[in-house]
Design a protein around this motif. Structure first.
Motif, PDB file in Angstrom:
ATOM      1  N   ASP A 127      42.211  29.287  39.379  1.00 15.83           N
ATOM      2  CA  ASP A 127      40.979  29.003  38.630  1.00 15.83           C
ATOM      3  C   ASP A 127      40.143  30.246  38.359  1.00 15.83           C
ATOM      4  O   ASP A 127      39.363  30.278  37.393  1.00 15.83           O
ATOM      5  CB  ASP A 127      40.120  27.988  39.394  1.00 15.83           C
ATOM      6  N   LEU A 128      40.270  31.271  39.202  1.00 14.55           N
ATOM      7  CA  LEU A 128      39.463  32.477  39.081  1.00 14.55           C
ATOM      8  C   LEU A 128      40.356  33.706  39.158  1.00 14.55           C
ATOM      9  O   LEU A 128      41.496  33.627  39.629  1.00 14.55           O
ATOM     10  CB  LEU A 128      38.440  32.559  40.220  1.00 14.55           C
ATOM     11  N   ASP A 129      39.839  34.846  38.695  1.00 17.03           N
ATOM     12  CA  ASP A 129      40.504  36.105  38.989  1.00 17.03           C
ATOM     13  C   ASP A 129      40.411  36.344  40.498  1.00 17.03           C
ATOM     14  O   ASP A 129      39.460  35.898  41.150  1.00 17.03           O
ATOM     15  CB  ASP A 129      39.832  37.257  38.250  1.00 17.03           C
ATOM     16  N   ALA A 130      41.371  37.059  41.050  1.00 11.58           N
ATOM     17  CA  ALA A 130      41.419  37.229  42.505  1.00 11.58           C
ATOM     18  C   ALA A 130      40.117  37.783  43.062  1.00 11.58           C
ATOM     19  O   ALA A 130      39.606  37.292  44.078  1.00 11.58           O
ATOM     20  CB  ALA A 130      42.587  38.131  42.871  1.00 11.58           C
ATOM     21  N   ALA A 131      39.552  38.798  42.419  1.00 14.42           N
ATOM     22  CA  ALA A 131      38.332  39.421  42.945  1.00 14.42           C
ATOM     23  C   ALA A 131      37.161  38.451  42.980  1.00 14.42           C
ATOM     24  O   ALA A 131      36.278  38.557  43.844  1.00 14.42           O
ATOM     25  CB  ALA A 131      37.973  40.647  42.113  1.00 14.42           C
ATOM     26  N   ALA A 132      37.156  37.480  42.064  1.00 11.97           N
ATOM     27  CA  ALA A 132      36.028  36.558  41.981  1.00 11.97           C
ATOM     28  C   ALA A 132      35.958  35.604  43.163  1.00 11.97           C
ATOM     29  O   ALA A 132      34.883  35.085  43.492  1.00 11.97           O
ATOM     30  CB  ALA A 132      36.103  35.758  40.676  1.00 11.97           C
ATOM     31  N   TYR A 133      37.075  35.368  43.833  1.00 13.83           N
ATOM     32  CA  TYR A 133      37.057  34.461  44.982  1.00 13.83           C
ATOM     33  C   TYR A 133      36.211  35.014  46.123  1.00 13.83           C
ATOM     34  O   TYR A 133      35.760  34.250  46.987  1.00 13.83           O
ATOM     35  CB  TYR A 133      38.482  34.207  45.481  1.00 13.83           C
ATOM     36  N   TYR A 134      36.001  36.330  46.149  1.00  9.27           N
ATOM     37  CA  TYR A 134      35.227  36.908  47.232  1.00  9.27           C
ATOM     38  C   TYR A 134      33.768  36.455  47.215  1.00  9.27           C
ATOM     39  O   TYR A 134      33.080  36.555  48.241  1.00  9.27           O
ATOM     40  CB  TYR A 134      35.314  38.439  47.202  1.00  9.27           C
ATOM     41  N   ALA A 135      33.296  35.947  46.097  1.00 10.77           N
ATOM     42  CA  ALA A 135      31.935  35.448  46.012  1.00 10.77           C
ATOM     43  C   ALA A 135      31.850  33.947  46.282  1.00 10.77           C
ATOM     44  O   ALA A 135      30.757  33.379  46.247  1.00 10.77           O
ATOM     45  CB  ALA A 135      31.362  35.735  44.617  1.00 10.77           C
ATOM     46  N   GLU A 136      32.982  33.335  46.594  1.00 12.90           N
ATOM     47  CA  GLU A 136      33.031  31.894  46.808  1.00 12.90           C
ATOM     48  C   GLU A 136      32.773  31.541  48.275  1.00 12.90           C
ATOM     49  O   GLU A 136      32.953  32.380  49.173  1.00 12.90           O
ATOM     50  CB  GLU A 136      34.403  31.361  46.372  1.00 12.90           C
ATOM     51  N   PRO A 137      32.354  30.297  48.542  1.00 12.18           N
ATOM     52  CA  PRO A 137      31.992  29.910  49.920  1.00 12.18           C
ATOM     53  C   PRO A 137      33.128  30.094  50.916  1.00 12.18           C
ATOM     54  O   PRO A 137      32.874  30.393  52.086  1.00 12.18           O
ATOM     55  CB  PRO A 137      31.621  28.423  49.774  1.00 12.18           C
ATOM     56  N   GLU A 138      34.358  29.924  50.479  1.00 13.10           N
ATOM     57  CA  GLU A 138      35.495  30.029  51.402  1.00 13.10           C
ATOM     58  C   GLU A 138      35.657  31.433  51.993  1.00 13.10           C
ATOM     59  O   GLU A 138      36.306  31.604  53.025  1.00 13.10           O
ATOM     60  CB  GLU A 138      36.788  29.628  50.701  1.00 13.10           C
TER      61      GLU A 138
END
Length: 282
Positions: A127-138
């Motif tokens: 759903d997101l670019d890999a780097a963008a997951y770092y801003a996610e709650p997980e």
């Protein structure tokens, strides 16, 4: 014909990381090939300033061979390896950590070369670019200091990421161990650290490198969760599994779980080798 396991390393790592796992696989009767992506392994740069006694200023400025290497370069190289492996029968592509982005890109490009994808606590962005997951709650519990305390130089000037894994800074070493091998001994941690290389490329991929239903989505796939991973937490692993299953619900992940941190499965590889061997048996 038995499959070949093709093993893809993560960031700052190389094929050397997989030596104990390959030994276990070999003793179980399985064939494997560990990949060195471009700028890794014996093609990596180890500046003289990285040697003891270290030259901090020199290390911060020394050029590195991995400058300019892209995810597309990684994927193209991996496709070449897969083409050679496929001549000998089925291929099981196993990735760890950041290597999952390259594995996913290769699967998007040439699904015909892969009989099964295996992600071991590995990135498979959907759903997101890999780097963008770092801003996610997980990823909220991930300590950004783990690499930052040992980072060297300006990535914008060097054109690469550089980390001094030979640092003697106790705070940096403690942060790295907590992130990657909290369940290992100090000797195991330092031994693994010595296999890492100082440089990594800066390309984490774009939307074009996310999993694609028409290609990646038709390959049977397995996700191996690591329960104590502080670098890619189980919550993020589970999210990646959910996103992949939602993309191709007719072809969901086969999910397995192993105890341990981000690196423990490579240092004590018996359970992982047996798990992979079971996948090969089908």
């Amino acid at each position: 014909m038995p499959p070949t396991f093709v093993l893809v390393h993560g960031a700052f790592a190389n094929s050397f990381s997989f030596a104990p796992l390959q030994a276990e696989l070999g003793l179980l009767g399985h064939r494997s090939a560990a990949v060195d992506l471009p700028g890794h392994g014996f093609t990596a740069t180890y500046p003289r300033a990285y040697q003891a006694p270290q030259d901090a200023a020199g290390l911060a400025a020394a050029p590195g061979a991995i400058r300019g290497v892209t995810l597309d370069d990684n994927a193209a190289y991996l496709v070449g390896v897969l083409e050679r492996a496929k001549r000998n029968g089925p291929v099981i592509l196993v990735s760890h950590s950041r290597g999952g982005i390259t594995a996913t890109a290769a699967a998007n490009a040439r699904p015909d070369l892969i009989d099964r994808l295996v992600y071991v606590s590995s990135w498979c962005p959907v759903d997101l670019d890999a780097a963008a997951y770092y801003a996610e709650p997980e990823m909220a519990g991930v300590d950004p200091a783990s690499l930052a305390l040992a980072a060297v130089g300006n990535p914008a000037e060097l054109g690469l990421l550089r980390v001094n894994f030979r640092t003697a800074d106790p705070k940096a070493l403690a942060a790295l161990k907590a992130a990657f091998l909290a369940d290992g001994t100090d000797d195991e941690f330092l031994a693994f650290l010595s296999t890492l290389q100082p440089d990594e490329n800066t390309d984490a991929g774009t939307a074009a490198h996310r999993a694609q239903a028409a290609t990646w989505g038709r390959i049977p796939r397995t996700y191996v969760r690591l329960t104590d991973d502080a670098s890619l937490p189980p919550a993020l692993q589970d999210r990646l599994i959910r996103e992949g299953d939602a993309l191709t619900p007719q072809n969901p992940y086969d999910v397995h779980t192993l105890p341990g941190s981000h690196l423990k499965w490579l240092i004590s590889p018996g359970p992982a080798a047996r798990l992979l061997g079971g996948l090969a048996a089908g």
